[in-house]
Design a protein around this motif. Structure first.
Motif, PDB file in Angstrom:
ATOM      1  N   UNK A 139      43.597   2.414   9.439  1.00  0.00           N
ATOM      2  CA  UNK A 139      43.364   1.121   9.035  1.00  0.00           C
ATOM      3  C   UNK A 139      43.323   0.772   7.608  1.00  0.00           C
ATOM      4  N   UNK A 140      42.842   1.858   6.834  1.00  0.00           N
ATOM      5  CA  UNK A 140      43.078   1.838   5.322  1.00  0.00           C
ATOM      6  C   UNK A 140      44.455   1.804   4.772  1.00  0.00           C
ATOM      7  N   UNK A 141      45.316   2.851   5.391  1.00  0.00           N
ATOM      8  CA  UNK A 141      46.397   2.919   5.195  1.00  0.00           C
ATOM      9  C   UNK A 141      47.287   1.551   5.244  1.00  0.00           C
ATOM     10  N   UNK A 142      47.335   0.903   6.564  1.00  0.00           N
ATOM     11  CA  UNK A 142      47.929  -0.256   6.649  1.00  0.00           C
ATOM     12  C   UNK A 142      47.507  -1.443   5.685  1.00  0.00           C
ATOM     13  N   UNK A 143      46.339  -1.603   5.310  1.00  0.00           N
ATOM     14  CA  UNK A 143      45.914  -2.526   4.344  1.00  0.00           C
ATOM     15  C   UNK A 143      46.410  -2.024   3.215  1.00  0.00           C
ATOM     16  N   UNK A 144      46.221  -0.932   2.671  1.00  0.00           N
ATOM     17  CA  UNK A 144      46.822  -0.587   1.198  1.00  0.00           C
ATOM     18  C   UNK A 144      48.306  -0.670   1.164  1.00  0.00           C
ATOM     19  N   UNK A 145      48.933  -0.229   2.416  1.00  0.00           N
ATOM     20  CA  UNK A 145      50.394  -0.428   2.094  1.00  0.00           C
ATOM     21  C   UNK A 145      51.007  -1.677   2.260  1.00  0.00           C
TER      22      UNK A 145
ATOM     23  N   UNK B 202      49.668   8.574  15.433  1.00  0.00           N
ATOM     24  CA  UNK B 202      49.929   8.842  13.849  1.00  0.00           C
ATOM     25  C   UNK B 202      51.317   8.560  13.664  1.00  0.00           C
ATOM     26  N   UNK B 203      51.948   9.198  14.017  1.00  0.00           N
ATOM     27  CA  UNK B 203      53.586   9.210  13.957  1.00  0.00           C
ATOM     28  C   UNK B 203      54.201   7.994  14.076  1.00  0.00           C
ATOM     29  N   UNK B 204      53.776   7.217  15.130  1.00  0.00           N
ATOM     30  CA  UNK B 204      54.214   5.940  15.651  1.00  0.00           C
ATOM     31  C   UNK B 204      53.900   4.994  14.524  1.00  0.00           C
ATOM     32  N   UNK B 205      52.662   5.153  13.986  1.00  0.00           N
ATOM     33  CA  UNK B 205      52.199   4.050  13.249  1.00  0.00           C
ATOM     34  C   UNK B 205      52.949   4.145  11.766  1.00  0.00           C
ATOM     35  N   UNK B 206      53.224   5.615  11.355  1.00  0.00           N
ATOM     36  CA  UNK B 206      53.688   5.865  10.016  1.00  0.00           C
ATOM     37  C   UNK B 206      55.152   5.282  10.243  1.00  0.00           C
ATOM     38  N   UNK B 207      55.798   5.447  11.368  1.00  0.00           N
ATOM     39  CA  UNK B 207      57.104   5.066  11.439  1.00  0.00           C
ATOM     40  C   UNK B 207      57.345   3.444  11.404  1.00  0.00           C
ATOM     41  N   UNK B 208      56.197   2.922  11.732  1.00  0.00           N
ATOM     42  CA  UNK B 208      56.206   1.496  11.769  1.00  0.00           C
ATOM     43  C   UNK B 208      56.268   1.030  10.286  1.00  0.00           C
ATOM     44  N   UNK B 209      55.451   1.536   9.604  1.00  0.00           N
ATOM     45  CA  UNK B 209      55.457   1.360   8.096  1.00  0.00           C
ATOM     46  C   UNK B 209      56.685   1.747   7.249  1.00  0.00           C
ATOM     47  N   UNK B 210      57.200   2.799   7.756  1.00  0.00           N
ATOM     48  CA  UNK B 210      58.168   3.208   6.926  1.00  0.00           C
ATOM     49  C   UNK B 210      59.575   2.477   7.366  1.00  0.00           C
ATOM     50  N   UNK B 211      59.650   1.721   8.588  1.00  0.00           N
ATOM     51  CA  UNK B 211      60.847   1.089   9.313  1.00  0.00           C
ATOM     52  C   UNK B 211      61.617   0.489   8.006  1.00  0.00           C
ATOM     53  N   UNK B 212      61.098  -0.317   7.117  1.00  0.00           N
ATOM     54  CA  UNK B 212      61.861  -0.929   6.168  1.00  0.00           C
ATOM     55  C   UNK B 212      62.665   0.016   5.122  1.00  0.00           C
ATOM     56  N   UNK B 213      61.944   1.213   4.984  1.00  0.00           N
ATOM     57  CA  UNK B 213      62.510   1.974   3.971  1.00  0.00           C
ATOM     58  C   UNK B 213      63.583   2.938   4.869  1.00  0.00           C
ATOM     59  N   UNK B 214      63.293   3.148   5.992  1.00  0.00           N
ATOM     60  CA  UNK B 214      64.363   4.372   6.787  1.00  0.00           C
ATOM     61  C   UNK B 214      64.462   3.754   8.110  1.00  0.00           C
ATOM     62  N   UNK B 215      65.360   2.388   7.964  1.00  0.00           N
ATOM     63  CA  UNK B 215      65.394   1.829   9.431  1.00  0.00           C
ATOM     64  C   UNK B 215      65.761   2.805  10.447  1.00  0.00           C
ATOM     65  N   UNK B 216      67.196   3.300  10.569  1.00  0.00           N
ATOM     66  CA  UNK B 216      67.477   3.962  11.594  1.00  0.00           C
ATOM     67  C   UNK B 216      66.532   5.118  12.174  1.00  0.00           C
TER      68      UNK B 216
END
Ligand SMILES: [Zn+2]
Length: 665
Positions: A385-391, A446-460
């Motif tokens: 939750x904190x990571x999503x807010x900070x991101x 945790x992997x799923x959520x991190x991938x959602x956040x990283x999607x703009x950087x590493x889309x494919x």
């Protein structure tokens, strides 16, 4: 819906793009993709700057018409941007008719406002900069940027723009909108420049043919810098399409290099004020990329080809490096050694390894299927939750490097969580079965959520990871997907390493480790043999759930042979993800595991099933049905369901679900 229009600088086409050029485009692409992830109506503009005398000369040297040369260079630029997965929505060339319309419109508005006057310019001119130089700026009589090039003494008729008139309006605008120019250090530079007084600037060149003629004096062309700036407005219909212009102007963000912030934060807003058009909301001046601490220069041999860099480790590792290793706004450095090192640290050993480990444990202990088995880890959920807010704060504030770092906090936490909970030890104790299931589910979450956040950087790569952890890789949404979940069953896929570790002792070796094939790409020849002998007619094994085909009262003459029936390949499939199809009452989009691969299909069962209720269900699909497009989605197969006339459909399922891929007959 929030609208977001962003642009990058348009590029001179007298040389191909290098890593510094690519850096700007990748960062802008990350911002564009972040806004799309947030659900904003996003428009991302890039383009080429073609009305330069240097381009004209380069074409002459090559014996080409200037436009033919620009056409060739457009291909070079577009190929580079495609290789880096840069997702612009529009690409403008300043030789296009729409740009001529927009430029003429602005020039005329400035003229009508009385802000243009005729004068004679006499002074030093650097042909390489395409800029007039003041005596005091020369070093030993030469241009400081081109020390081997003698500036020319030019005397010609010019039209001038009354920039001086806009000193106070600009100061007022800077005071009222501190966010207009960022980052702060560059804002202060520009502010000092404006406070120091502004001289009127030449906006035309006499006696040239390569350019856009001035509407009131066609013997002169618009000066290339003036012409170039207008692309941001002409690309959204200035002077041609009032409705489009109204919708997209002003731009929300111009991303430019620190060397041209003066044009964007002084000249451009003054031109817009004179033309009585709204000003862009923000100009952001990024820093430069160096190679091993040296300025990138052709003569020094310090140019890095972005395509070679993408070919070496894949475009996503390159994008991650550019975003995560450089504080956006400051200068950054690239080195092949550091690139390989970060690849190993962040991707091979960290994120990639985490994905492999969790998939492998899911298969070893749970047959690949994970579902919540109790309370989720408080610690991980709170951190997430904190990571999503900070991101979100970081990305909204264009601190792209921090956004990337926040997403990796979650990856690190997942690794620590696995080390602390030791699933392999839990697996030895039958009393801990639920606990084991939950630990694995939380790790995958945790992997799923991190991938959602990283999607703009590493889309494919992120779409591939989402596919592997049993989440829907298409249409990822921040509001819906960037939150911790403890629901739904997921089928994890155990496949090869995403990023194999590279040997950094031999850094010059150019291993091509490209990105994984995106999940929506066709998988050639992936269908394995069914592995079963067809049963004889009337064999008990042919009995099974009846397909939704009305067979009851069909006369014998209309019956089909067993061979006809066997041409329809029915297979067991497991639903990995399900969602409603937008603007459709009946259709659900399903992502299913059919044993040999994962498929997307569309089923007309939305009135009978909530999407979540289907996830984890084992169904029967027609495997060899020709693909069909439904509401813009390609459906690869069909789910069997009993469909009573006028009633709601019931999907065919099993009491004891067989493995996905098993043939049904
Ligand atoms: Zn110069």
């Amino acid at each position: 819906m929030t609208r977001f229009y962003l642009t990058t600088a348009i590029d001179y086409v007298n040389s191909p793009p290098h890593l510094g050029t690519a850096y700007e485009k990748v960062c802008a692409d990350v911002i564009a993709r972040y806004h799309r992830l947030r659900g904003h109506d996003t428009r991302f503009l890039m383009g080429n700057d073609e009305h330069s005398q240097n381009v004209f000369k380069k074409a002459q040297e090559l014996g080409l018409e200037p436009l033919a040369y620009c056409d060739q260079m457009e291909e070079v630029f577009r190929r580079t941007w495609a290789r880096l997965d840069v997702s612009f929505d529009d690409f403008i060339r300043t030789t296009e008719a729409r740009h001529k319309v927009g430029t003429t419109e602005i020039a005329r508005r400035l003229y009508d406002a009385g802000d243009i006057y005729e004068g004679v310019y006499e002074g030093w001119y650097c042909v390489s900069c395409e800029e007039f130089k003041q005596e005091k700026d020369l070093v030993d009589g030469n241009c400081p940027l081109h020390p081997t090039l003698k500036p020319e003494w030019i005397r010609e008729k010019n039209y001038f723009f009354r920039l001086s008139k806009y000193q106070q309006p600009l100061l007022d605008h800077f005071a009222a909108h501190p966010e207009f120019m960022q980052p702060d250090n560059r804002r202060n530079e520009i502010l000092r420049l404006i406070e120091g007084g502004l001289l009127d600037v030449s906006v035309s060149r006499a006696g040239q043919s390569w350019g856009i003629p001035l509407p009131w004096d066609p013997g002169s062309v618009v000066y290339v810098w003036f012409d170039a700036l207008i692309n941001y407005a002409s690309a959204v219909g200035l002077g041609a399409d009032p409705e489009m212009f109204e919708r997209w102007w002003p731009a929300d963000l111009h991303i430019v290099g620190k060397d041209i912030t003066r044009f964007h934060a002084v000249f451009w807003p003054a031109m817009l004020m004179s033309a009585r058009l709204p000003l862009p909301r923000q100009v952001f001046g990024h820093g430069f990329m160096t190679l091993n601490g040296q300025r990138m220069s052709k003569t020094l041999g310090t140019i890095v080809d972005p395509i070679a860099a993408a070919d070496r480790r894949g475009h996503d590792p390159l994008r991650l490096y550019l975003v995560k290793e450089v504080s956006f706004g400051g200068d950054g450095d690239f080195s092949w050694e550091r690139y390989d090192e970060r690849y190993n640290v962040d991707l091979a050993n960290n994120l990639g390894n985490l994905v492999s480990r969790v998939a492998s444990m899911a298969h070893r202990y749970r047959g690949g299927r994970l579902a919540p088995a109790g309370a989720t880890s408080d610690q991980l959920a709170r951190l997430a939750e904190q990571v999503v807010a900070d991101y979100r704060t970081a990305m909204d504030g264009l601190a792209l490097h921090e956004g990337a770092a926040h997403a990796f906090r979650l990856v690190d936490a997942a690794n620590e969580f696995i080390a602390a909970t030791a699933p392999w030890a839990l697996a030895r104790d039958p009393g801990q079965s639920d606990r084991l299931g939950q630990v694995l589910f939380d790790s995958a979450e945790a992997i799923r959520l991190a991938s959602v956040l990283l999607e703009p950087i590493m889309p494919s790569s992120c779409r591939e990871i989402l596919r592997r952890v049993g989440a829907d890789p298409t249409g990822v949404s921040f509001d819906r997907d960037a939150r911790w979940r403890n629901d739904g069953a997921r089928m994890l896929l155990q496949e090869g390493p995403l990023w194999p570790r590279v040997d950094t002792d031999r850094p010059k070796e150019t291993t091509v480790t490209d990105n994984p094939v995106p999940p929506d790409a066709p998988s050639p020849g992936a269908r394995p043999p069914a592995g079963q002998v067809a049963p004889a007619a009337g064999s008990p094994s042919a009995a099974g759930p009846a397909p939704a085909v009305p067979v009851a009262s069909a006369p014998t003459a209309d019956r089909i042979s067993i061979d006809d029936f066997m041409r329809v390949e029915l297979r067991v499939a497991k639903v990995l993800a399900a969602e409603k199809v937008e603007k459709s009452k009946k259709l659900l989009k399903l992502s299913v595991d059919v044993g040999s691969e994962q498929r997307t299909l569309v089923a007309g069962i939305a009135e009978a099933y909530e999407p979540e209720a289907l996830v984890g269900k084992t169904v029967v699909v027609v495997f060899n049905l020709k693909p069909a497009k439904l509401m813009g989605i390609e459906s690869n197969g069909m789910v069997l369901a009993a469909s009573p006339d006028g009633g709601t459909p019931t999907v065919v399922t099993f009491e004891n679900p067989p493995e996905p891929g098993t043939r049904v007959r």
